[in-house]
Design a protein around this motif. Structure first.
Motif, PDB file in Angstrom:
ATOM      1  N   ARG A  11     -49.759  -0.351  64.681  1.00 14.60           N
ATOM      2  CA  ARG A  11     -50.581   0.790  64.268  1.00 14.60           C
ATOM      3  C   ARG A  11     -52.035   0.475  64.548  1.00 14.60           C
ATOM      4  NH1 ARG A  11     -48.816   1.806  58.162  1.00 14.60           N
ATOM      5  NH2 ARG A  11     -46.655   2.317  58.465  1.00 14.60           N
ATOM      6  N   PRO A  12     -52.819   1.488  64.885  1.00 10.25           N
ATOM      7  CA  PRO A  12     -54.248   1.248  65.058  1.00 10.25           C
ATOM      8  C   PRO A  12     -54.871   0.849  63.721  1.00 10.25           C
ATOM      9  CG  PRO A  12     -53.655   3.501  65.708  1.00 10.25           C
ATOM     10  CD  PRO A  12     -52.439   2.849  65.156  1.00 10.25           C
ATOM     11  N   ARG A  13     -55.719  -0.142  63.733  1.00 12.77           N
ATOM     12  CA  ARG A  13     -56.380  -0.596  62.514  1.00 12.77           C
ATOM     13  C   ARG A  13     -57.840  -0.186  62.573  1.00 12.77           C
ATOM     14  NH1 ARG A  13     -54.058  -5.679  60.022  1.00 12.77           N
ATOM     15  NH2 ARG A  13     -54.484  -4.383  58.249  1.00 12.77           N
ATOM     16  N   HIS A  14     -58.410   0.020  61.399  1.00 12.82           N
ATOM     17  CA  HIS A  14     -59.788   0.452  61.268  1.00 12.82           C
ATOM     18  C   HIS A  14     -60.513  -0.484  60.312  1.00 12.82           C
ATOM     19  CE1 HIS A  14     -58.676   4.398  62.976  1.00 12.82           C
ATOM     20  NE2 HIS A  14     -57.550   4.193  62.331  1.00 12.82           N
ATOM     21  N   PRO A  15     -61.767  -0.841  60.607  1.00 13.40           N
ATOM     22  CA  PRO A  15     -62.524  -1.638  59.642  1.00 13.40           C
ATOM     23  C   PRO A  15     -62.925  -0.771  58.453  1.00 13.40           C
ATOM     24  CG  PRO A  15     -63.863  -1.178  61.580  1.00 13.40           C
ATOM     25  CD  PRO A  15     -62.509  -0.603  61.832  1.00 13.40           C
ATOM     26  N   SER A  16     -62.979  -1.392  57.305  1.00 13.43           N
ATOM     27  CA  SER A  16     -63.353  -0.707  56.078  1.00 13.43           C
ATOM     28  C   SER A  16     -64.194  -1.661  55.233  1.00 13.43           C
ATOM     29  CB  SER A  16     -62.084  -0.305  55.318  1.00 13.43           C
ATOM     30  OG  SER A  16     -62.400   0.254  54.071  1.00 13.43           O
ATOM     31  N   ALA A  29     -71.344  -7.452  61.770  1.00 13.30           N
ATOM     32  CA  ALA A  29     -72.002  -6.818  62.912  1.00 13.30           C
ATOM     33  C   ALA A  29     -72.203  -7.820  64.049  1.00 13.30           C
ATOM     34  CB  ALA A  29     -73.338  -6.220  62.500  1.00 13.30           C
ATOM     35  N   ASP A  30     -72.397  -9.090  63.717  1.00 14.09           N
ATOM     36  CA  ASP A  30     -72.523 -10.112  64.756  1.00 14.09           C
ATOM     37  C   ASP A  30     -71.211 -10.272  65.522  1.00 14.09           C
ATOM     38  OD1 ASP A  30     -75.147 -10.633  64.024  1.00 14.09           O
ATOM     39  OD2 ASP A  30     -74.625 -12.352  62.772  1.00 14.09           O
ATOM     40  N   LEU A  31     -70.090 -10.210  64.810  1.00 11.79           N
ATOM     41  CA  LEU A  31     -68.784 -10.408  65.431  1.00 11.79           C
ATOM     42  C   LEU A  31     -68.222  -9.149  66.078  1.00 11.79           C
ATOM     43  CD1 LEU A  31     -67.198 -12.746  62.763  1.00 11.79           C
ATOM     44  CD2 LEU A  31     -67.671 -13.318  65.146  1.00 11.79           C
ATOM     45  N   LEU A  32     -68.589  -7.973  65.576  1.00 13.69           N
ATOM     46  CA  LEU A  32     -68.056  -6.708  66.093  1.00 13.69           C
ATOM     47  C   LEU A  32     -69.168  -5.709  66.412  1.00 13.69           C
ATOM     48  CD1 LEU A  32     -65.076  -6.214  63.623  1.00 13.69           C
ATOM     49  CD2 LEU A  32     -64.933  -6.735  66.051  1.00 13.69           C
ATOM     50  N   PRO A  33     -70.084  -6.065  67.308  1.00 14.83           N
ATOM     51  CA  PRO A  33     -71.219  -5.168  67.574  1.00 14.83           C
ATOM     52  C   PRO A  33     -70.820  -3.816  68.146  1.00 14.83           C
ATOM     53  CG  PRO A  33     -71.127  -6.912  69.200  1.00 14.83           C
ATOM     54  CD  PRO A  33     -70.103  -7.252  68.155  1.00 14.83           C
ATOM     55  N   GLU A  34     -69.638  -3.733  68.779  1.00  9.42           N
ATOM     56  CA  GLU A  34     -69.199  -2.456  69.328  1.00  9.42           C
ATOM     57  C   GLU A  34     -68.685  -1.507  68.256  1.00  9.42           C
ATOM     58  OE1 GLU A  34     -67.524  -5.349  69.207  1.00  9.42           O
ATOM     59  OE2 GLU A  34     -65.858  -5.237  70.610  1.00  9.42           O
ATOM     60  N   LEU A  35     -68.423  -2.020  67.062  1.00  4.28           N
ATOM     61  CA  LEU A  35     -67.911  -1.194  65.968  1.00  4.28           C
ATOM     62  C   LEU A  35     -68.834  -1.128  64.756  1.00  4.28           C
ATOM     63  CD1 LEU A  35     -64.180  -2.327  65.906  1.00  4.28           C
ATOM     64  CD2 LEU A  35     -65.076  -0.167  66.719  1.00  4.28           C
ATOM     65  N   ILE A  36     -69.658  -2.158  64.574  1.00  2.00           N
ATOM     66  CA  ILE A  36     -70.464  -2.236  63.362  1.00  2.00           C
ATOM     67  C   ILE A  36     -71.918  -2.532  63.722  1.00  2.00           C
ATOM     68  CG2 ILE A  36     -70.797  -3.436  61.159  1.00  2.00           C
ATOM     69  CD1 ILE A  36     -67.808  -4.207  61.269  1.00  2.00           C
ATOM     70  N   THR A  37     -72.810  -1.687  63.207  1.00  2.00           N
ATOM     71  CA  THR A  37     -74.245  -1.940  63.291  1.00  2.00           C
ATOM     72  C   THR A  37     -74.744  -2.075  61.860  1.00  2.00           C
ATOM     73  OG1 THR A  37     -74.728   0.426  63.333  1.00  2.00           O
ATOM     74  CG2 THR A  37     -74.531  -0.689  65.463  1.00  2.00           C
ATOM     75  N   VAL A  63     -63.258 -10.400  59.085  1.00  4.08           N
ATOM     76  CA  VAL A  63     -62.696 -10.232  57.737  1.00  4.08           C
ATOM     77  C   VAL A  63     -62.609 -11.578  57.031  1.00  4.08           C
ATOM     78  CG1 VAL A  63     -60.577  -9.651  56.477  1.00  4.08           C
ATOM     79  CG2 VAL A  63     -61.451  -8.112  58.233  1.00  4.08           C
ATOM     80  N   SER A  64     -62.097 -12.585  57.728  1.00  2.00           N
ATOM     81  CA  SER A  64     -61.914 -13.890  57.085  1.00  2.00           C
ATOM     82  C   SER A  64     -63.227 -14.591  56.790  1.00  2.00           C
ATOM     83  CB  SER A  64     -61.008 -14.785  57.930  1.00  2.00           C
ATOM     84  OG  SER A  64     -61.650 -15.177  59.119  1.00  2.00           O
ATOM     85  N   ARG A  72     -62.515  -5.273  55.323  1.00  2.00           N
ATOM     86  CA  ARG A  72     -61.051  -5.224  55.377  1.00  2.00           C
ATOM     87  C   ARG A  72     -60.615  -4.468  56.620  1.00  2.00           C
ATOM     88  NH1 ARG A  72     -60.754  -4.132  49.352  1.00  2.00           N
ATOM     89  NH2 ARG A  72     -61.246  -6.197  48.566  1.00  2.00           N
ATOM     90  N   LEU A  73     -59.377  -4.674  57.003  1.00  2.00           N
ATOM     91  CA  LEU A  73     -58.766  -3.891  58.080  1.00  2.00           C
ATOM     92  C   LEU A  73     -57.695  -3.018  57.463  1.00  2.00           C
ATOM     93  CD1 LEU A  73     -58.382  -6.595  60.858  1.00  2.00           C
ATOM     94  CD2 LEU A  73     -60.268  -5.016  60.464  1.00  2.00           C
ATOM     95  N   LYS A  74     -57.773  -1.734  57.719  1.00  2.00           N
ATOM     96  CA  LYS A  74     -56.814  -0.803  57.150  1.00  2.00           C
ATOM     97  C   LYS A  74     -56.060  -0.093  58.258  1.00  2.00           C
ATOM     98  CE  LYS A  74     -58.928  -0.187  52.804  1.00  2.00           C
ATOM     99  NZ  LYS A  74     -58.741   0.534  51.607  1.00  2.00           N
TER     100      LYS A  74
END
Length: 75
Positions: A11-16, A29-37, A63-64, A72-74
């Motif tokens: 299933r597709p997961r989404h950050p939360s 944001a450092d680890l996932l710049p394409e998803l989190i600013t 997350v870890s 979290r990943l949902k």
């Protein structure tokens, strides 16, 4: 598992973010710049949509490594 192929379907997961726990450290944001600013106070702004396949490993690492366990990943 998919009945047609007999394989597990991911299933597709989404950050939360748990806003009551987040303290704005910014590592996500450092680890996932394409998803989190980050906003002007250092709190994450999450773009909509699922995590791309090539970012799944970094998302799990974010997350870890969250010091307050706010990310979290949902499904």
């Amino acid at each position: 598992m998919s009945e047609a192929t007999g394989t597990a379907t991911a299933r597709p997961r989404h950050p939360s973010v748990d806003w009551t726990a987040c303290q704005g450290h910014g590592g996500c944001a450092d680890l996932l710049p394409e998803l989190i600013t980050l906003d002007e106070w250092g709190y994450p702004l999450i773009r909509g949509g699922p995590i791309p396949a090539d970012a799944q490993r970094r998302a799990r690492k974010a997350v870890s490594e969250c010091p307050t366990l706010a990310l979290r990943l949902k499904d």
